[in-house]
Design an enzyme around this catalytic site. Structure first.
Site, PDB file in Angstrom:
ATOM      1  N   ARG A 174      19.898 -25.532   4.465  1.00 40.47           N
ATOM      2  CA  ARG A 174      19.988 -26.984   4.308  1.00 40.47           C
ATOM      3  C   ARG A 174      19.326 -27.437   3.028  1.00 40.47           C
ATOM      4  O   ARG A 174      19.828 -28.321   2.322  1.00 40.47           O
ATOM      5  CB  ARG A 174      19.349 -27.672   5.526  1.00 40.47           C
ATOM      6  CG  ARG A 174      19.705 -29.158   5.645  1.00 40.47           C
ATOM      7  CD  ARG A 174      18.702 -30.050   4.978  1.00 40.47           C
ATOM      8  NE  ARG A 174      17.354 -29.723   5.394  1.00 40.47           N
ATOM      9  CZ  ARG A 174      16.291 -29.828   4.598  1.00 40.47           C
ATOM     10  NH1 ARG A 174      16.409 -30.274   3.362  1.00 40.47           N
ATOM     11  NH2 ARG A 174      15.097 -29.503   5.042  1.00 40.47           N
ATOM     12  N   SER A 175      18.205 -26.824   2.658  1.00 41.77           N
ATOM     13  CA  SER A 175      17.520 -27.194   1.424  1.00 41.77           C
ATOM     14  C   SER A 175      18.401 -26.951   0.208  1.00 41.77           C
ATOM     15  O   SER A 175      18.424 -27.763  -0.727  1.00 41.77           O
ATOM     16  CB  SER A 175      16.211 -26.419   1.279  1.00 41.77           C
ATOM     17  OG  SER A 175      15.230 -26.922   2.148  1.00 41.77           O
ATOM     18  N   LEU A 230      10.698 -32.243 -10.375  1.00 39.21           N
ATOM     19  CA  LEU A 230       9.753 -33.363 -10.323  1.00 39.21           C
ATOM     20  C   LEU A 230       8.336 -32.870 -10.063  1.00 39.21           C
ATOM     21  O   LEU A 230       7.416 -33.160 -10.819  1.00 39.21           O
ATOM     22  CB  LEU A 230      10.173 -34.355  -9.239  1.00 39.21           C
ATOM     23  CG  LEU A 230       9.250 -35.565  -9.046  1.00 39.21           C
ATOM     24  CD1 LEU A 230       9.222 -36.438 -10.300  1.00 39.21           C
ATOM     25  CD2 LEU A 230       9.679 -36.392  -7.824  1.00 39.21           C
ATOM     26  N   THR A 231       8.138 -32.094  -8.995  1.00 41.99           N
ATOM     27  CA  THR A 231       6.801 -31.645  -8.587  1.00 41.99           C
ATOM     28  C   THR A 231       6.189 -30.719  -9.630  1.00 41.99           C
ATOM     29  O   THR A 231       6.873 -29.865 -10.204  1.00 41.99           O
ATOM     30  CB  THR A 231       6.886 -30.918  -7.238  1.00 41.99           C
ATOM     31  OG1 THR A 231       7.388 -31.822  -6.263  1.00 41.99           O
ATOM     32  CG2 THR A 231       5.526 -30.406  -6.795  1.00 41.99           C
ATOM     33  N   GLU A 252       8.647 -33.077   0.073  1.00 43.94           N
ATOM     34  CA  GLU A 252       9.302 -34.384  -0.073  1.00 43.94           C
ATOM     35  C   GLU A 252       8.545 -35.486   0.691  1.00 43.94           C
ATOM     36  O   GLU A 252       9.130 -36.356   1.326  1.00 43.94           O
ATOM     37  CB  GLU A 252      10.770 -34.304   0.341  1.00 43.94           C
ATOM     38  CG  GLU A 252      11.542 -33.329  -0.544  1.00 43.94           C
ATOM     39  CD  GLU A 252      13.033 -33.427  -0.400  1.00 43.94           C
ATOM     40  OE1 GLU A 252      13.544 -34.510  -0.082  1.00 43.94           O
ATOM     41  OE2 GLU A 252      13.697 -32.403  -0.619  1.00 43.94           O
ATOM     42  N   GLY A 253       7.233 -35.390   0.586  1.00 50.99           N
ATOM     43  CA  GLY A 253       6.356 -36.367   1.226  1.00 50.99           C
ATOM     44  C   GLY A 253       5.739 -35.801   2.483  1.00 50.99           C
ATOM     45  O   GLY A 253       6.434 -35.507   3.446  1.00 50.99           O
ATOM     46  N   THR A 254       4.426 -35.618   2.472  1.00 51.90           N
ATOM     47  CA  THR A 254       3.731 -35.109   3.649  1.00 51.90           C
ATOM     48  C   THR A 254       3.747 -36.148   4.771  1.00 51.90           C
ATOM     49  O   THR A 254       4.065 -37.321   4.562  1.00 51.90           O
ATOM     50  CB  THR A 254       2.272 -34.774   3.319  1.00 51.90           C
ATOM     51  OG1 THR A 254       1.596 -35.994   2.970  1.00 51.90           O
ATOM     52  CG2 THR A 254       2.173 -33.782   2.158  1.00 51.90           C
ATOM     53  N   PHE A 269      -3.099 -46.051  -0.539  1.00 50.09           N
ATOM     54  CA  PHE A 269      -3.025 -44.706  -1.123  1.00 50.09           C
ATOM     55  C   PHE A 269      -4.340 -44.363  -1.823  1.00 50.09           C
ATOM     56  O   PHE A 269      -5.018 -45.228  -2.354  1.00 50.09           O
ATOM     57  CB  PHE A 269      -1.885 -44.637  -2.150  1.00 50.09           C
ATOM     58  CG  PHE A 269      -0.524 -44.579  -1.485  1.00 50.09           C
ATOM     59  CD1 PHE A 269       0.077 -43.364  -1.191  1.00 50.09           C
ATOM     60  CD2 PHE A 269       0.141 -45.746  -1.139  1.00 50.09           C
ATOM     61  CE1 PHE A 269       1.322 -43.315  -0.582  1.00 50.09           C
ATOM     62  CE2 PHE A 269       1.382 -45.710  -0.528  1.00 50.09           C
ATOM     63  CZ  PHE A 269       1.979 -44.484  -0.243  1.00 50.09           C
TER      64      PHE A 269
END
Length: 396
Positions: A102-103, A143-144, A376-378, A396
């Site tokens: 899926r990734s 991005l990361t 993709e966001g914890t 944040f």
């Protein structure tokens, strides 16, 4: 429903609330086609590929023919113009095979292709998207960075303009499809400090991608570090409509939508495995399914799965009707990734000693979902996104 055999159990636990009755015929057809592909070509071999740390690259053309790469994009660019619900079901069925599968499709379609579709020029769309939809060209999304994950605004990658070129320098980490990719969508800060997007051919001098081999999770996924050492990119390869952090984050919203659906597939596979195992495993003279502790465990798993399915279905309805907000996606990603991980852990425990073997799917899904819960966001980052939306306060 009278339980006659194991197949009856599978049908019941997969769709306990009969949500499939809400799908259109097209959506059912799409789900059946992808399910058949996964059952025939992925599930029998997923454990072996996972153990070996290999992605089945030979199946990429088949994924293209199946229409799962950028399936929700317009047909004129090689997509299938499928509904958000049909797209969600595709992600569900792919992750029923493995999160790495899926990734691959999610990064190709919802990140790399979507970035070009949403922020690229018409020339860029027509040049890249049809080949990417067919699987002839692979994309990744840079991005990361090693020191910029949850806080992408602190990225260090630079894009310095020199004449008609941009010179990109920096490092990206945890990049799915990185060492398979023909092009990389790289996000970097220009000379004004503004985040911009670039289509970077991976054969450009100064660009390199190195596989990350130390993973104990997502082992079937091709995960890389990208190194950009003075890579020259013509200004025609800049995404002209991408300016600021909102551009890559909007791409992540698309990918997170797919995660909210994909995790249902992993959870479903674990619950089916646990329920069928409990029915057929005999201990102390009877099926362990006839014990109270096991029934409680199965019901807890079923409750989580149904909540995931209902949340994703409503998320898809919001998307389809133009009412989707990124905070809606954050809530669903947060909930479904964590619920799927909990289901996988419970299934692994129920399988006992067999639960640690990749002859069974649960340990593989469990390990993969540790990553899905993080990337993709914890869980915590999505908590703050939704909290800000509800309360109007930045925490944040």
């Amino acid at each position: 429903m009278e339980i006659k055999d194991v197949d009856d159990i599978v049908a019941k636990v997969e769709d306990f609330y009969r949500i499939s009755g809400l799908w259109t015929e097209e959506e059912r057809d799409v789900q059946r086609a992808v399910r058949h592909f996964v059952d025939e070509q992925i599930k029998p071999f997923a454990g072996q590929w996972w153990q070996a740390g290999e992605f089945p690259v030979s199946l990429i053309p088949e994924l293209g023919r199946l229409g799962v790469l950028g399936s929700n994009l317009p047909e004129e660019y090689g997509g299938s113009a499928l509904s958000p619900l049909a797209y969600g079901l595709i992600m569900q069925e792919l992750e029923r095979g493995d999160s790495g599968l899926r990734s691959f499709a999610s990064v190709q379609g919802a990140l790399a292709m979507y970035a070009i579709y949403r922020y690229g020029s018409e020339e860029q769309r027509r040049q890249y998207l049809p080949a990417m939809a067919s699987g002839q060209e692979i994309g990744c999304f840079g991005l990361t960075e090693p020191d910029a994950g949850s806080d992408p605004a602190s990225m260090l990658t630079k894009a310095h303009q020199v004449g008609d070129d941009y010179v990109l320098s920096g490092t990206k980490r945890w990049i799915t499809n990185g060492h398979l990719a023909d092009i990389a969508i790289v996000w970097a800060k220009d000379d004004t400090g503004t985040i911009r997007g670039f289509i970077v051919p991976t054969d450009a001098p100064g660009f390199s991608a190195r596989p990350i081999h130390t993973k104990a999770s997502m082992r079937m996924s091709a995960t890389s570090e990208l190194y950009l050492d003075g890579v020259h990119v013509d200004k025609s390869l800049q995404l002209p409509h991408a300016k600021g952090l909102g551009a890559p984050l909007s791409c992540l919203t698309q990918a997170r939508y797919g995660i909210a659906w994909g995790t249902i597939g992993a959870a479903m596979d674990c619950l089916v495995e646990a329920a069928t195992y409990a029915k057929t495993r005999v201990a102390f003279g009877r099926s362990i399914a006839a014990t109270q502790l096991v029934q409680e465990r199965i019901v807890d798993m079923q409750t989580r799965l149904v909540s995931m399915q209902l949340m994703a279905r409503q998320l898809g309805w919001l998307y389809q009707n133009g009412q989707l907000d990124y905070a809606h996606v954050s809530l669903a990603k947060r909930h479904n990734a964590r619920a799927a991980l909990e289901i996988a852990r419970m299934s692994r425990e129920l399988l006992g000693g067999n639960g640690i073997s990749t002859d069974y799917a649960s340990i593989r899904h469990m390990a993969n979902l540790e990553t899905v819960d993080t990337y993709e966001g914890t869980y915590e980052i999505h908590t703050l996104i939704v909290g800000r939306n509800l309360l109007g306060e930045e925490a944040f």
